[in-house]
Design an enzyme around this catalytic site. Structure first.
Site, PDB file in Angstrom:
ATOM      1  N   SER A 129       0.854  -1.185   0.000  1.00  0.00           N
ATOM      2  CA  SER A 129       0.000   0.000   0.000  1.00  0.00           C
ATOM      3  C   SER A 129       0.888   1.231   0.000  1.00  0.00           C
ATOM      4  O   SER A 129       1.718   1.386  -0.888  1.00  0.00           O
ATOM      5  CB  SER A 129      -0.952  -0.039   1.209  1.00  0.00           C
ATOM      6  OG  SER A 129      -1.892   1.022   1.131  1.00  0.00           O
ATOM      7  N   THR A 130       0.771   2.098   0.995  1.00  0.00           N
ATOM      8  CA  THR A 130       1.554   3.332   1.027  1.00  0.00           C
ATOM      9  C   THR A 130       3.048   3.015   1.009  1.00  0.00           C
ATOM     10  O   THR A 130       3.534   2.263   1.837  1.00  0.00           O
ATOM     11  CB  THR A 130       1.219   4.142   2.289  1.00  0.00           C
ATOM     12  OG1 THR A 130      -0.192   4.285   2.380  1.00  0.00           O
ATOM     13  CG2 THR A 130       1.876   5.502   2.237  1.00  0.00           C
ATOM     14  N   HIS A 142      -2.522  -1.039  -3.312  1.00  0.00           N
ATOM     15  CA  HIS A 142      -3.539  -0.003  -3.119  1.00  0.00           C
ATOM     16  C   HIS A 142      -3.047   1.270  -3.781  1.00  0.00           C
ATOM     17  O   HIS A 142      -1.981   1.796  -3.429  1.00  0.00           O
ATOM     18  CB  HIS A 142      -3.764   0.271  -1.629  1.00  0.00           C
ATOM     19  CG  HIS A 142      -4.208  -0.923  -0.854  1.00  0.00           C
ATOM     20  ND1 HIS A 142      -3.985  -1.059   0.496  1.00  0.00           N
ATOM     21  CD2 HIS A 142      -4.871  -2.052  -1.240  1.00  0.00           C
ATOM     22  CE1 HIS A 142      -4.497  -2.203   0.918  1.00  0.00           C
ATOM     23  NE2 HIS A 142      -5.028  -2.821  -0.111  1.00  0.00           N
ATOM     24  N   MET A 162      -0.240   1.245   5.236  1.00  0.00           N
ATOM     25  CA  MET A 162      -0.985   1.636   6.431  1.00  0.00           C
ATOM     26  C   MET A 162      -2.156   0.691   6.635  1.00  0.00           C
ATOM     27  O   MET A 162      -2.771   0.239   5.680  1.00  0.00           O
ATOM     28  CB  MET A 162      -1.474   3.077   6.275  1.00  0.00           C
ATOM     29  CG  MET A 162      -2.161   3.638   7.504  1.00  0.00           C
ATOM     30  SD  MET A 162      -2.480   5.405   7.322  1.00  0.00           S
ATOM     31  CE  MET A 162      -0.810   6.046   7.425  1.00  0.00           C
ATOM     32  N   ASP A 172      -4.619  -4.635   6.266  1.00  0.00           N
ATOM     33  CA  ASP A 172      -4.986  -5.504   5.155  1.00  0.00           C
ATOM     34  C   ASP A 172      -3.822  -6.437   4.816  1.00  0.00           C
ATOM     35  O   ASP A 172      -2.685  -5.996   4.647  1.00  0.00           O
ATOM     36  CB  ASP A 172      -5.353  -4.666   3.929  1.00  0.00           C
ATOM     37  CG  ASP A 172      -5.943  -5.499   2.798  1.00  0.00           C
ATOM     38  OD1 ASP A 172      -6.530  -6.557   3.089  1.00  0.00           O
ATOM     39  OD2 ASP A 172      -5.821  -5.075   1.637  1.00  0.00           O
TER      40      ASP A 172
END
Length: 355
Positions: free
Chosen positions: A171-172, A198, A291, A294
């Site tokens: 993600s991030t 993401h 973050m 998940d």
């Protein structure tokens, strides 16, 4: 109070950013830069909590400004980018250089209705991220490299030469971590790699990301399509399409617009759980920077079914959230930086198994 530096050469766009931010009394614009040089100088002088960064600037570019800032005065950066293809490639380069996240500029259509509140929410989230001097800055001596971690014990696969699929979630900070991991895999690594990253959901952003990642890594990267057998994907890296879950059923790629998990669609957990059920010990799972949580429970399911599981280490993460959750519940057998994960995957005899 969250102190914001706005970096944008367009007076119209600066107005939009200012108007959006003044609606939140806890977001304070402390400066506006219209060139990359000004962005670097004002970051050092004003020390904002967060920066909005345009990519196409007079003087040094937004990418170059990002590199300087992350080397000299590490500050959370939100790239605010248009969907122009050239600008999007610069955007992903900026993410690889240490920028935290990206948000598309207003399009001038109905999608702009919630743009201002989304900007405020995203800036609040980005401002909370603890950033460090980015590793790219160390290449030219502007920062001392961190000590090398103690090498882990060699990985012994439960079934040599039987790894059928690698599943990755990020993600991030994911674009940089994914690039490092995929770039370090051997050229003859043929096991299919399925990835949930993401990222901004617009089609323009998605297409640009797959092309950018392919160019950065030299690998065959494309978006997953429904109904494709895993056995036909040797040597390929498949990304979950925007706003679609990707999972496996009967050793075939499936896509779904089912409910989000952990507010995410695509969800890493959805992919990992299906890989655990379909391939068990014949798979490897990797949970990278991001973050939230998940992917942690899905990675645990993979480990319980015999898969080799990895989580990115805290030092190399942009955000030590998802990998931390995996480490806390014992889902990760090995906690390593992305390049070391690649080396361990290469030890797993990466010949895809025909099923």
């Amino acid at each position: 109070m969250i102190r914001v530096l706005v970096v944008e050469d367009s007076a119209t766009m600066r107005y939009h950013l200012r108007e959006a931010l003044t609606e939140d009394p806890e977001l304070q614009v402390v400066g506006e830069a219209v060139t990359g040089e000004q962005a670097v100088e004002m970051t050092g002088r004003l020390r904002p909590d967060v920066i909005t960064m345009d990519m196409m600037l007079p003087g040094i570019s937004g990418l170059q400004a990002t590199e300087h800032i992350m080397a000299e005065h590490p500050t959370p950066i939100l790239v605010v980018s248009s969907a122009d293809r050239q600008e999007l490639f610069s955007t992903y380069n900026a993410l690889a250089a240490g920028a935290v996240d990206v948000m598309e500029k207003p399009r001038g259509d109905e999608s702009d209705a919630d743009w201002s509140p989304r900007l405020r929410r995203t800036l609040r989230m980005v401002s909370r991220i603890r950033v460090i001097t980015h590793p790219r800055a160390r290449l030219d001596g502007r920062a001392k490299p961190a000590p090398a971690p103690t090498p882990p014990a060699p990985v012994t696969p439960p079934h040599p030469s039987a790894m059928a699929v690698v599943a990755i979630g990020s993600s991030t900070g994911g674009p940089a971590a994914l690039t490092e991991l995929l770039r370090e895999l051997p050229a003859n690594f043929r096991t299919p790699v399925l990835c949930v990253q993401h990222i901004a959901a617009s089609e323009q952003f998605a297409v640009a990301f797959s092309d950018w990642l392919a160019g950065q890594t030299g690998r065959n990267v494309r978006y997953a399509q429904d109904g494709v057998p895993v056995r036909s994907l040797a040597g390929q890296v498949l990304l979950a399409p925007p706003d679609r879950h990707v999972y496996l059923r009967d050793h075939v790629i499936r896509l779904s617009d089912g409910p989000p998990r952990h507010s995410c669609r695509p969800s890493v957990d959805v992919l990992f759980e299906s890989v655990a059920a379909e391939y068990g010990a014949m798979a490897a799972g990797c949970l990278l920077t991001g973050m939230g949580r998940d992917g942690a429970l899905g990675l645990l399911q993979m480990r319980k079914r015999g898969a080799i599981t990895f989580a990115q280490d805290e030092h190399s993460c942009t955000v030590y959230g998802m990998p931390r959750e995996a480490a806390l519940i014992g889902a990760a057998m090995h906690i390593l930086p992305p390049a070391r994960i690649s080396a361990r995957l290469a030890e797993l005899h990466p010949a895809a198994v025909r099923r």
